[in-house]
Structure formats: structure tokens, C-alpha cells
Design an enzyme around this catalytic site. Structure first.
Site, PDB file in Angstrom:
ATOM      1  N   ILE A  42       0.839  -1.198   0.000  1.00 21.29           N
ATOM      2  CA  ILE A  42       0.000   0.000   0.000  1.00 21.29           C
ATOM      3  C   ILE A  42       0.872   1.245   0.000  1.00 21.29           C
ATOM      4  O   ILE A  42       0.618   2.211  -0.734  1.00 21.29           O
ATOM      5  CB  ILE A  42      -0.964  -0.010   1.201  1.00 21.29           C
ATOM      6  CG1 ILE A  42      -2.039  -1.071   0.986  1.00 21.29           C
ATOM      7  CG2 ILE A  42      -1.602   1.365   1.409  1.00 21.29           C
ATOM      8  CD1 ILE A  42      -3.005  -1.224   2.123  1.00 21.29           C
ATOM      9  N   ASN A  43       1.921   1.251   0.798  1.00 24.35           N
ATOM     10  CA  ASN A  43       2.838   2.393   0.804  1.00 24.35           C
ATOM     11  C   ASN A  43       3.485   2.589  -0.560  1.00 24.35           C
ATOM     12  O   ASN A  43       3.622   3.722  -1.044  1.00 24.35           O
ATOM     13  CB  ASN A  43       3.914   2.200   1.872  1.00 24.35           C
ATOM     14  CG  ASN A  43       3.400   2.418   3.275  1.00 24.35           C
ATOM     15  OD1 ASN A  43       2.356   3.041   3.476  1.00 24.35           O
ATOM     16  ND2 ASN A  43       4.114   1.901   4.253  1.00 24.35           N
ATOM     17  N   LYS A 185      14.201  -6.071  -3.260  1.00 22.71           N
ATOM     18  CA  LYS A 185      14.736  -4.901  -2.571  1.00 22.71           C
ATOM     19  C   LYS A 185      14.934  -5.222  -1.083  1.00 22.71           C
ATOM     20  O   LYS A 185      14.185  -4.792  -0.219  1.00 22.71           O
ATOM     21  CB  LYS A 185      13.800  -3.693  -2.725  1.00 22.71           C
ATOM     22  CG  LYS A 185      14.448  -2.381  -2.259  1.00 22.71           C
ATOM     23  CD  LYS A 185      13.493  -1.489  -1.515  1.00 22.71           C
ATOM     24  CE  LYS A 185      13.074  -1.951  -0.181  1.00 22.71           C
ATOM     25  NZ  LYS A 185      14.172  -2.067   0.833  1.00 22.71           N
ATOM     26  N   GLY A 229      23.815   4.106   2.298  1.00 21.68           N
ATOM     27  CA  GLY A 229      23.491   4.319   0.897  1.00 21.68           C
ATOM     28  C   GLY A 229      22.728   3.143   0.304  1.00 21.68           C
ATOM     29  O   GLY A 229      21.973   2.458   0.985  1.00 21.68           O
ATOM     30  N   ASP A 256       9.973   1.794   1.346  1.00 19.45           N
ATOM     31  CA  ASP A 256       8.796   1.779   0.480  1.00 19.45           C
ATOM     32  C   ASP A 256       8.844   2.935  -0.518  1.00 19.45           C
ATOM     33  O   ASP A 256       8.439   2.780  -1.678  1.00 19.45           O
ATOM     34  CB  ASP A 256       7.521   1.885   1.324  1.00 19.45           C
ATOM     35  CG  ASP A 256       7.310   0.665   2.208  1.00 19.45           C
ATOM     36  OD1 ASP A 256       7.785  -0.424   1.853  1.00 19.45           O
ATOM     37  OD2 ASP A 256       6.674   0.817   3.274  1.00 19.45           O
TER      38      ASP A 256
END
Length: 312
Positions: A42-43, A185, A229, A256
Site C-alpha cells: 500500500i505504501n 529490494k 546508501g 517503500d
């Protein structure tokens, strides 16, 4: 149907406030109050929508909290595709201590989904027509949902020709990677869990990502490393981004925001370098906002010029 779909099996209403100081027993009176729609996918959909992308958010809803969640998602202009659970959608709670500047995050377990309920989520995804070009699975799995849920999502999406993007952790991440995905990710902690060993330095992080890509199970690894980073690795290139110099307000939603910006740009046919640079700026922009407000496009534009990439 939308160009991008996100699926979030364990969404939440995020309640956030700030107090002067956190102490035991005493009544701690909040000085602020806000509610945001939450859960990884959702984010990500909220960010993609802010950046002008075409996205639909798929997620389960249950009880009054589920109805509130739908209202909050709609208030941000995000298209919802939902299915129903017997148990209530969860709430999460975030408190910023003003005296120290430290954030405190209380993540509640949420509902237990029955087999028919989590299967309904897969059926909802399978029924999307036309099918989206990108499917993003993001967030934790609620109780009752098998560890291979995202692997099933990936198999379904890839059979329809979609690119599969994943942001989760633990057994759910491992199972999906074993079946094959296009992009993951992970954070540093999630990457260490996935490869099953310590990653003591930048060289080890890069090698772990290269090894993972070399297996053919993942095409791209976008490794977010907080104050260190970010790193993006494909079969033929490595991009490194140093952290931006800034004073963060809080770290909630940075990952997100990074992922939403990355996929939004890739869906808009941006180059990998431009998409990665934009994602780094978006992740940094989220650090400037409280609660789970996520990144602001104006902050991304302002920070973008400061993002410097190195190639290997």
C-alpha cells in the site's frame, strides 16, 4: 486495468503521534495525531500514485479498521482491489519522542487468515484484466498464510508475462527467490538472512548480490543500506549510491518510498541509472517526514541533484 499492481497480505492503519518523553506508568499525552494507510505494498502504491504512475493496490480488509483503511487509501487517490477477512485489519502505532528525537515503532500481529481468505487474494490477482506489466509483493505475511505465498504470486504473475518485484523478508523472501523473481529490494539484514551469512563490508554486500543474480533466480538486486546508501546489481552492472548528507526526522517508509519511485520510473521506461537515482532521492525524501507520510515529490526533485552514482 492499471499498469502496476501491488499486493499487501498484511496491511494496517498506521497511527502516529509524538510525545515529549517516553516514561513508564505515566499518561503520555500525544502532541500530534495522524492516521495513514499502511503495509508495504500500500505504501509503494501511495508513492507511485504521487509520482503519476498507474497502480492498483490489492489487499485484504476486515472489520471497522478495514473500512477505515479503504477510506484512507481512497483519500490518496489510490485505486483499491480488496478481499474480505473475518478478523479485523490491524493497526500499527508510531511514537516520536521529542526530547531525544528517537522514533518508537509498535507493530501489531494482525489477523489470522484462513486458507480460503489468502487464496482469495491470489484469485483477485489472477482475475485482473488486462494484466499489469509489474506486480509488486511487499510486506510481511499475516498468520495463517504459507511462506510460499509470494512465490505463488510470482509464479502467477510471470505466467502472465508480468515483471515481479518483491520486498519482504525471511522464509517468504527465500521461497519466492527460489522460484524466480525479477527484482528484490532487501535491506542489509534481509540480505544476510537470505544468503545465510554475515556480510561485514561493502565488498561482501556486492559479492552476495552478484552471486544471487548469477544463479538466474533474480535479475536485479536493489540493496538499501540505510545510512550507508544503496546498491543496485544486475548481471552486467553495479551501481552504488552514497547516502545524502541530511538530518533525518524518521526512517519509517524510506524503503517503500525507494521501491515505489524505482518501479514508477522503470514502468515509465526510464533507464536503470535514472530510476535508481530517483529511487535514492525518494528514499532520502521520506526521512524528512514524520510518521508514515512517505516521500514528497517536491523533496525528491530538490534532492535529486545531490544523488551521485558510481559504477563498477
Amino acid at each position: 486495468m492499471s499498469d502496476i499492481a501491488t499486493i499487501t497480505p498484511n496491511p494496517a492503519v498506521d497511527v502516529s503521534t509524538s510525545v515529549e518523553k517516553i516514561v513508564p506508568v505515566a499518561k503520555l499525552r500525544g502532541t500530534t495525531q495522524r492516521r495513514d494507510p499502511g503495509g508495504g505494498g500500500i505504501n509503494v502504491a501511495r508513492v507511485i500514485t504521487r509520482l503519476g504512475g498507474d497502480v492498483a493496490a490489492l489487499y485484504p480488509v476486515g472489520g471497522p479498521t478495514g473500512l477505515l483503511l479503504q477510506q484512507l487509501v481512497a483519500s490518496e487517490g489510490v485505486t483499491s482491489q480488496t478481499w474480505t477477512t473475518i478478523e479485523d485489519t490491524r493497526e500499527d502505532f508510531f511514537v516520536q519522542e521529542r526530547a531525544s528525537g528517537q522514533p518508537y515503532r509498535f507493530i501489531l500481529p494482525g489477523p489470522t487468515l484462513t486458507e480460503s481468505e489468502w487464496q482469495a487474494g491470489l484469485a483477485l490477482l489472477a482475475g485482473l484484466e488486462p494484466f499489469p506489466r509489474f506486480v509488486i509483493g511487499s510486506g510481511s505475511l499475516p498468520r495463517g498464510v504459507p511462506a510460499d505465498f509470494y512465490a505463488r504470486v510470482a509464479l502467477l504473475a510471470r505466467s502472465r508475462g508480468a515483471q515481479v518485484v518483491l520486498d519482504t523478508s525471511g522464509p517468504a523472501l527465500a521461497a519466492a527467490v527460489a522460484g524466480g523473481v525479477d527484482l528484490i529490494k532487501p535491506s542489509l539484514r534481509e540480505m544476510q538472512e537470505l544468503v545465510g551469512g554475515e556480510l561485514p563490508d561493502a565488498a561482501a554486500w556486492e559479492q552476495a548480490a552478484r552471486t544471487l543474480v548469477a544463479t538466474g533466480k533474480v535479475r536485479t538486486v536493489a540493496l538499501t543500506m540505510g545510512h550507508l546508501g544503496a546498491l543496485l546489481v544486475t548481471r552486467d552492472r553495479v551501481l552504488r549510491a552514497q547516502p545524502l548528507t541530511m538530518v533525518p526526522v524518521n526512517a519509517v517508509g524510506a524503503g517503500d518510498s525507494f521501491l515505489g519511485a524505482l518501479v514508477a520510473k522503470l514502468a515509465a521506461a526510464a533507464s536503470l541509472e535514472d530510476a535508481f537515482r530517483f529511487a535514492v532521492a525518494a528514499g532520502a525524501a521520506a526521512l524528512l517526514r514524520t510518521g508514515t507520510a512517505l516521500c514528497d515529490p517536491a523533496d525528491i526533485s530538490r534532492l535529486l541533484a545531490d544523488v551521485k552514482l558510481q559504477t563498477a
